[in-house]
Design a protein around this motif. Sequence first.
Motif, mmCIF file in Angstrom:
data_model
loop_
_atom_site.group_PDB
_atom_site.id
_atom_site.type_symbol
_atom_site.label_atom_id
_atom_site.label_comp_id
_atom_site.label_asym_id
_atom_site.label_seq_id
_atom_site.Cartn_x
_atom_site.Cartn_y
_atom_site.Cartn_z
ATOM 1 N N LEU A 47 0.746 -1.327 0.066
ATOM 2 C CA LEU A 47 -0.032 0.009 0.056
ATOM 3 C C LEU A 47 0.826 1.250 -0.020
ATOM 4 C CD1 LEU A 47 -2.754 -1.128 2.265
ATOM 5 C CD2 LEU A 47 -3.089 -1.017 0.158
ATOM 6 N N ARG A 48 2.049 1.155 0.666
ATOM 7 C CA ARG A 48 2.881 2.331 0.751
ATOM 8 C C ARG A 48 3.446 2.545 -0.618
ATOM 9 N NH1 ARG A 48 3.870 0.769 6.334
ATOM 10 N NH2 ARG A 48 5.390 -0.742 5.711
ATOM 11 N N GLU A 49 3.720 1.622 -1.008
ATOM 12 C CA GLU A 49 4.531 1.925 -2.483
ATOM 13 C C GLU A 49 3.373 2.289 -3.588
ATOM 14 O OE1 GLU A 49 5.983 -2.164 -3.702
ATOM 15 O OE2 GLU A 49 7.747 -2.066 -2.345
ATOM 16 N N LEU A 50 2.322 1.995 -3.542
ATOM 17 C CA LEU A 50 1.241 2.689 -4.379
ATOM 18 C C LEU A 50 0.765 4.076 -4.083
ATOM 19 C CD1 LEU A 50 -0.508 1.407 -6.854
ATOM 20 C CD2 LEU A 50 -2.328 0.875 -5.115
ATOM 21 N N LYS A 51 1.329 4.634 -2.863
ATOM 22 C CA LYS A 51 0.849 5.669 -2.829
ATOM 23 C C LYS A 51 1.208 7.038 -4.132
ATOM 24 C CE LYS A 51 0.626 9.641 0.572
ATOM 25 N NZ LYS A 51 1.194 9.889 1.983
ATOM 26 N N PRO A 52 0.507 7.647 -4.701
ATOM 27 C CA PRO A 52 1.116 8.543 -5.698
ATOM 28 C C PRO A 52 1.783 9.730 -5.095
ATOM 29 C CG PRO A 52 -1.342 8.995 -5.524
ATOM 30 C CD PRO A 52 -0.862 7.613 -4.595
ATOM 31 N N ALA A 53 2.951 10.117 -5.898
ATOM 32 C CA ALA A 53 3.765 11.226 -5.253
ATOM 33 C C ALA A 53 2.938 12.479 -5.455
ATOM 34 C CB ALA A 53 5.094 11.128 -5.967
ATOM 35 N N SER A 66 -0.118 -0.332 -11.768
ATOM 36 C CA SER A 66 0.588 -0.558 -10.299
ATOM 37 C C SER A 66 -0.502 -1.123 -9.469
ATOM 38 C CB SER A 66 1.279 0.607 -10.179
ATOM 39 O OG SER A 66 2.155 0.947 -10.735
ATOM 40 N N ALA A 67 -1.477 -0.343 -9.385
ATOM 41 C CA ALA A 67 -2.691 -0.755 -8.450
ATOM 42 C C ALA A 67 -3.308 -2.210 -8.908
ATOM 43 C CB ALA A 67 -3.873 0.282 -8.768
ATOM 44 N N MET A 68 -3.448 -2.398 -10.160
ATOM 45 C CA MET A 68 -4.081 -3.842 -10.473
ATOM 46 C C MET A 68 -2.734 -5.011 -10.199
ATOM 47 S SD MET A 68 -6.677 -5.247 -11.507
ATOM 48 C CE MET A 68 -7.593 -3.741 -11.666
ATOM 49 N N GLU A 69 -1.526 -4.499 -10.321
ATOM 50 C CA GLU A 69 -0.544 -5.498 -9.700
ATOM 51 C C GLU A 69 -0.491 -5.643 -8.303
ATOM 52 O OE1 GLU A 69 2.922 -3.470 -11.248
ATOM 53 O OE2 GLU A 69 3.062 -4.500 -13.026
ATOM 54 N N LEU A 70 -0.788 -4.731 -7.790
ATOM 55 C CA LEU A 70 -1.228 -4.924 -6.113
ATOM 56 C C LEU A 70 -2.090 -5.968 -5.936
ATOM 57 C CD1 LEU A 70 -0.956 -2.189 -3.230
ATOM 58 C CD2 LEU A 70 -3.157 -3.753 -3.626
ATOM 59 N N LEU A 71 -3.416 -5.764 -6.466
ATOM 60 C CA LEU A 71 -4.347 -6.632 -6.281
ATOM 61 C C LEU A 71 -3.970 -8.250 -6.598
ATOM 62 C CD1 LEU A 71 -7.675 -4.671 -7.675
ATOM 63 C CD2 LEU A 71 -6.605 -5.089 -5.235
ATOM 64 N N PHE A 236 -3.221 2.237 4.508
ATOM 65 C CA PHE A 236 -4.326 2.176 3.652
ATOM 66 C C PHE A 236 -5.029 3.716 3.743
ATOM 67 C CE2 PHE A 236 -9.026 1.694 3.241
ATOM 68 C CZ PHE A 236 -9.140 1.473 2.066
ATOM 69 N N SER A 237 -4.997 4.251 4.945
ATOM 70 C CA SER A 237 -5.944 5.261 5.030
ATOM 71 C C SER A 237 -5.150 6.562 4.310
ATOM 72 C CB SER A 237 -5.815 5.768 6.697
ATOM 73 O OG SER A 237 -7.086 5.047 7.192
ATOM 74 N N ASP A 238 -3.680 6.501 4.541
ATOM 75 C CA ASP A 238 -3.110 7.440 3.697
ATOM 76 C C ASP A 238 -3.267 7.422 2.480
ATOM 77 O OD1 ASP A 238 -1.829 8.230 6.111
ATOM 78 O OD2 ASP A 238 0.068 7.147 5.957
ATOM 79 N N LEU A 239 -2.972 6.062 1.718
ATOM 80 C CA LEU A 239 -3.304 6.175 0.225
ATOM 81 C C LEU A 239 -4.590 6.363 -0.170
ATOM 82 C CD1 LEU A 239 -2.529 4.783 -2.516
ATOM 83 C CD2 LEU A 239 -3.426 2.490 -1.651
ATOM 84 N N GLN A 240 -5.854 6.156 0.897
ATOM 85 C CA GLN A 240 -7.062 6.265 0.162
ATOM 86 C C GLN A 240 -7.238 7.747 0.391
ATOM 87 O OE1 GLN A 240 -11.282 4.222 1.391
ATOM 88 N NE2 GLN A 240 -10.520 5.365 3.032
ATOM 89 N N THR A 241 -6.963 8.418 1.501
ATOM 90 C CA THR A 241 -6.842 9.808 1.521
ATOM 91 C C THR A 241 -6.320 10.645 0.385
ATOM 92 O OG1 THR A 241 -7.253 9.922 4.000
ATOM 93 C CG2 THR A 241 -6.575 11.912 3.107
ATOM 94 N N CYS A 242 -4.961 10.308 0.080
ATOM 95 C CA CYS A 242 -4.150 10.994 -0.810
ATOM 96 C C CYS A 242 -4.982 10.887 -2.341
ATOM 97 C CB CYS A 242 -2.968 10.125 -1.078
ATOM 98 S SG CYS A 242 -1.788 10.909 -2.542
#
Length: 354
Positions: A47-53, A66-71, A236-242
Amino acid sequence: MSRPQDPHRTFLPFGNPFRMILPKGSSLSPKMLDLLNTFEENLAGRLRELKPAGKEDVLCLTWMRSAMELLCGIHADIKVLITALELPVCDWDDKWIDVYLDNSVKLLDICIAFSSEISRLKQGNLFLRCLLHDLDSASSNKFIQARSSLDGWRQHMGSKNPRLDNILSVMDSLAQTLDLPKIKNSSKGKVLMRAMYGVKVVTLFISSAFAAAFSGSAKKLMDLPVPETCSWGQAFSDLQTCVNSKVRNIHPDKISVFLKEVEAVESGVGKVYPIVQNGVENPVEADVLQKSKSDLEKAAGELSQGLDLVAKEVDSFFQVVLTGRDALLSNLRLVGNVSDQLQTNLNLQGQSVR
């Protein structure tokens, strides 16, 4: 005129799902804790790796790939966990099986909808290829043919995908299953249900992000609360909020697509269209057309390439879900056949005794 903000879609399961999975005072063996912690640590890292910069990295095809690779990765992780738990299907509660099979059908439906939208976007690119070919031609009626291609592209892109429109109800239905059944006297079952909860939450969030990107509507986004008791919750919360905040602020003043590559193509079409409509009357306009055509060709190529990559990952995810479902069904049939054979043997033994 500004657009009113879309309401945030918050889904609150009935009660705390972890309270049902791991009731107060319950404990797990060191082995079970180690398996659960390893799974959740891996999930948090993904999840941390997926967070967009930055804002420009949100809902572009690179991020979606990348998101689909994560799934694919986390659904593969759950298979590894099930194997490590040494929890045969015969020990699964009927409710777990029913929930898993029902959810897998919904995930397959979501994959099919996304694949159909990718195919629709690819079909739109065929009009652009015809347009670019027409503009390369030396024929005197090239602008007439080019206008036809542009009109075809606009009409095609303005159409709706009924499969995509139905995704919202599928995701809503999937969200209602976040409340997990109470597990009694099975530490392996508790670990399995807690891990599946994490997989389901992340899958649902990413699906909602895809739906928003393809539909151009922030209403498809979900805000999923996660209990503080899970170690991956903060990531997860960081990714979702971002992601959600950036998407909702991309175009606060208008309704527009969110997919960056589609917007680049739309921008290119907007520059070419008036020139094609009015024709070229001097060398300056000819240079402008050439530059605009080059920009559109580049944007269309990046869109096509990106769609191919995302389509490949969506298909991979579809196969992961499908093979997992087929494996469970095969195991259930095997257990049923063994039980039937055992009962047959017992009946034969009983007859021989008589």
